[in-house]
Design a protein around this motif. Structure first.
Motif, short mmCIF file in Angstrom:
data_model
loop_
_atom_site.label_atom_id
_atom_site.label_comp_id
_atom_site.label_asym_id
_atom_site.label_seq_id
_atom_site.Cartn_x
_atom_site.Cartn_y
_atom_site.Cartn_z
N LYS A 27 30.57 -17.12 3.08
CA LYS A 27 30.65 -18.55 2.78
C LYS A 27 30.64 -18.79 1.27
CE LYS A 27 26.93 -20.79 3.00
NZ LYS A 27 25.68 -21.40 3.50
N SER A 60 24.66 -27.91 18.09
CA SER A 60 26.04 -28.30 18.41
C SER A 60 26.34 -27.84 19.83
CB SER A 60 27.03 -27.66 17.43
OG SER A 60 26.96 -26.25 17.49
N ARG A 74 28.48 -25.60 6.85
CA ARG A 74 27.49 -26.23 7.73
C ARG A 74 27.43 -25.61 9.12
NH1 ARG A 74 27.96 -32.56 7.82
NH2 ARG A 74 26.09 -32.17 9.05
N THR A 75 28.53 -24.99 9.55
CA THR A 75 28.57 -24.48 10.92
C THR A 75 28.62 -22.96 11.01
OG1 THR A 75 30.99 -24.63 10.93
CG2 THR A 75 29.75 -26.54 11.72
N ALA A 103 37.10 -29.36 1.73
CA ALA A 103 36.54 -29.94 2.96
C ALA A 103 36.31 -28.86 4.01
CB ALA A 103 37.48 -31.01 3.51
N ILE A 104 37.27 -27.93 4.13
CA ILE A 104 37.10 -26.84 5.11
C ILE A 104 35.90 -25.98 4.75
CG2 ILE A 104 38.17 -24.75 6.01
CD1 ILE A 104 40.86 -26.13 5.77
N ILE A 144 32.68 -27.87 5.67
CA ILE A 144 32.43 -27.86 7.12
C ILE A 144 32.03 -26.46 7.59
CG2 ILE A 144 33.51 -28.20 9.37
CD1 ILE A 144 35.28 -30.33 8.07
N GLN A 145 32.70 -25.45 7.06
CA GLN A 145 32.36 -24.08 7.44
C GLN A 145 30.98 -23.71 6.97
OE1 GLN A 145 34.09 -22.21 9.37
NE2 GLN A 145 32.87 -20.36 9.26
#
Length: 543
Positions: A455, A92, A61-62, A54-55, A58-59
């Motif tokens: 990433k 964001s 995507r950001t 999950a981390i 999320i990473q």
């Protein structure tokens, strides 16, 4: 033979529908057979893997976002966000909505498109207010719009300074009057909000004052006031006829003078004694008072004629006239001459002398040196007899210190009559060691170039951890459950012979009845079908 009798009796007495075929165990069945400790460990590994996944998602995507604009006002941030929504660009918000972040690959294109649309406006209205004008506007409205535009442009320019976060400018422009004595002066007020930890020095405040005064017609710098967000008036540098000739303040000028003298002496010592073997510190007392002196000098030995006056008078004649009156002028009366008087003369001369004098006006320079105090620290002589022993130090002699004193005094211009002092000391120096050079700071844009690779590397690492910590142990467990039942016929026969020997050694028990033997055999087949299935499969293959 016992095996053969058993093998013949099983198909004869057991019906085909009653034989249960072996089934493969599913993953859930294997997990249910695990001990509690193994179940807890597997659940913990699975939970950690899910959190890491999950981390990483999320990473992913950001991590590719960069800062578009920072410290925007509420109106500007709302306008920019509305435009991004209309263009369907992901963004964001951070720092209480003042910072807007967009994808790194769309950063510069988004900035150019926002600038083309006049966004952000900078917290005020500029000269773009005249882009769309109506012919029905009155002259008063045009003047108001011009004042608004001028205030907005000045606010944008001042906000571009590094320490300033936002600015408001208020202009008071009076109407033009026919008579000059009726004309009022223009005034301006500037309110600046500084960034946290930032300040404006006097030079910057003076620059803001002159910027505003130079942008507005007939606006004097004295009529411009600058205050901060706390209501404190910010004063600029005072300039006028009484200003000192030195542009810097007294403390800065004094530090510059001391540093210049120190470098002059330090260069000489480094050339003669080597680098890092001497230190010089200078303390200067300066006179910043402005003195004007006028002198009048007189010279009594060299007089100069200033003015001269000469008077000459003469009187008396040879014959004199008669008695004055009417009687002497009547007809018939002869003119009678009186007795002759002797002539006389009078001469006078006046001379004024001026004593010579010299008038001189002397203005002493500002920042003159009144006194110097110099301290020189030199390193002792280092002597090393053997490489295995530490070096020893010897203080320098009085002759060497005296020569160093004379050299430094001549270099920086010490004057004993002025009260200058110099002190030279010889002491051993302690080597502090070479400081480690700090690595160059990597710019933010350089890091953002490699963020996609980081990433993907983290995602690959997560997949490897998931495989080695979860998938691989499950596969090994399933293979172990199956492999432990893969036994050949020879191994089964050997186990049967060993079991038979144990039975022969043990006292014989009465044989079970046929019905009970069949029931026991059926129960055994139901409990564990794998050995029976392999035995039947081997018999079928052997024919």
């Amino acid at each position: 033979m016992a095996v053969e009798n058993k093998s013949i009796s099983v198909p004869a007495t057991v019906n085909a529908p009653d034989i249960v075929r072996p089934e493969r165990k599913t993953l859930m069945m294997l997990v249910q057979e695990w001990p509690l400790s193994r179940k807890i460990a597997t659940a913990a590994v699975l939970l950690i893997a899910l959190v890491l996944s999950a981390i990483l998602v999320i990473q992913a995507r950001t991590a590719d976002q960069q800062l578009l604009y920072a410290n925007l006002s509420v109106n500007d941030a709302g306008s920019v966000v509305n435009w991004l929504k209309s263009q369907k660009i992901e963004y964001s918000l951070r720092h209480e909505g003042k910072d807007i972040w967009v994808a790194a690959d769309k950063l510069y294109q988004t900035r150019l498109e926002l600038a083309a649309n006049g966004l952000p406006a900078g917290g005020g209205v500029g000269f773009e207010i005249f882009d769309k004008q109506s012919f029905a506007l009155s002259d008063y409205v045009q003047k108001v719009n011009y004042t608004r535009a001028l205030q907005g442009e000045l606010a944008r320019t001042i906000t571009s300074l590094a320490p300033v976060e936002s600015t408001r400018v208020h202009l008071a422009l009076p109407e033009k009057r026919l008579l000059k004595n009726q004309q009022k002066n223009a005034t301006a007020s500037v309110i600046v909000t500084l960034r946290p930890g930032k300040t404006l020095d006097k030079q910057q405040v003076q620059g803001i004052i002159h910027l505003v005064a130079g942008s507005v017609t007939d606006l004097e710098p004295a009529n411009v006031k600058v205050i901060d967000s706390n209501g404190v008036v910010l004063e600029g540098q005072k300039q006028g006829p009484e200003e000192n000739a030195v542009s810097l303040d007294t403390l800065t000028y004094q530090r510059d003078v001391e540093h210049s003298l120190e470098m002059r002496a330090q260069d000489l010592l480094d050339k003669t004694m080597g680098k890092d073997n001497a230190m010089v510190r200078v303390s200067a007392t300066l006179d910043f008072s402005k003195v004007e002196k006028t002198q009048e000098l007189f010279n009594a030995d060299d007089p100069v004629v200033r003015s001269e006056q000469v008077n000459q008078e003469s009187s008396g004649a040879d014959n004199t006239g008669g008695i004055p009156g009417v009687q002497s002028n009547l007809q018939g009366n002869e003119f009678q001459q009186g007795p002759a008087s002797p002539p006389s003369s009078k001469n006078s001369r006046t001379t004024n002398y001026e004593i010579s004098k010299t008038i001189s006006k002397v203005t002493n320079p500002i920042g003159t040196i009144n006194k110097l105090s110099v301290s020189v620290l030199v390193a002792d002589k280092v002597k090393q007899d053997d490489s295995s022993t530490p070096p020893s130090t010897t203080p320098r002699s009085a002759e060497e210190l005296k020569s160093i004193e004379n050299m430094v005094a001549s270099a920086i211009g010490l004057a004993p009559d002025r009260g200058d002092m110099i002190n030279i000391t010889s002491m051993p120096f302690i080597d502090p060691g070479k400081p480690q050079s700090e690595g160059e700071q990597v710019p933010a844009n350089f890091l953002y170039q490699y963020l996609p690779l980081v990433k993907y590397g983290l995602i690959g690492l997560g997949i490897l951890l998931l495989y080695f910590l979860l998938v691989r142990p499950v596969i090994k467990t399933m293979k172990g459950e199956v492999k432990k039942h893969y036994k050949t016929v020879q191994q089964l026969e050997q186990e049967q012979q060993q079991l038979q020997k144990q039975i022969e050694v043990e006292p014989e028990e009465p044989p079970l009845p046929v019905d009970e033997a069949i029931t026991a055999l059926r129960r055994e087949v139901f409990q564990n079908q794998v050995p029976t299935a392999f035995i039947l499969k081997n018999w079928i293959q052997e024919g």
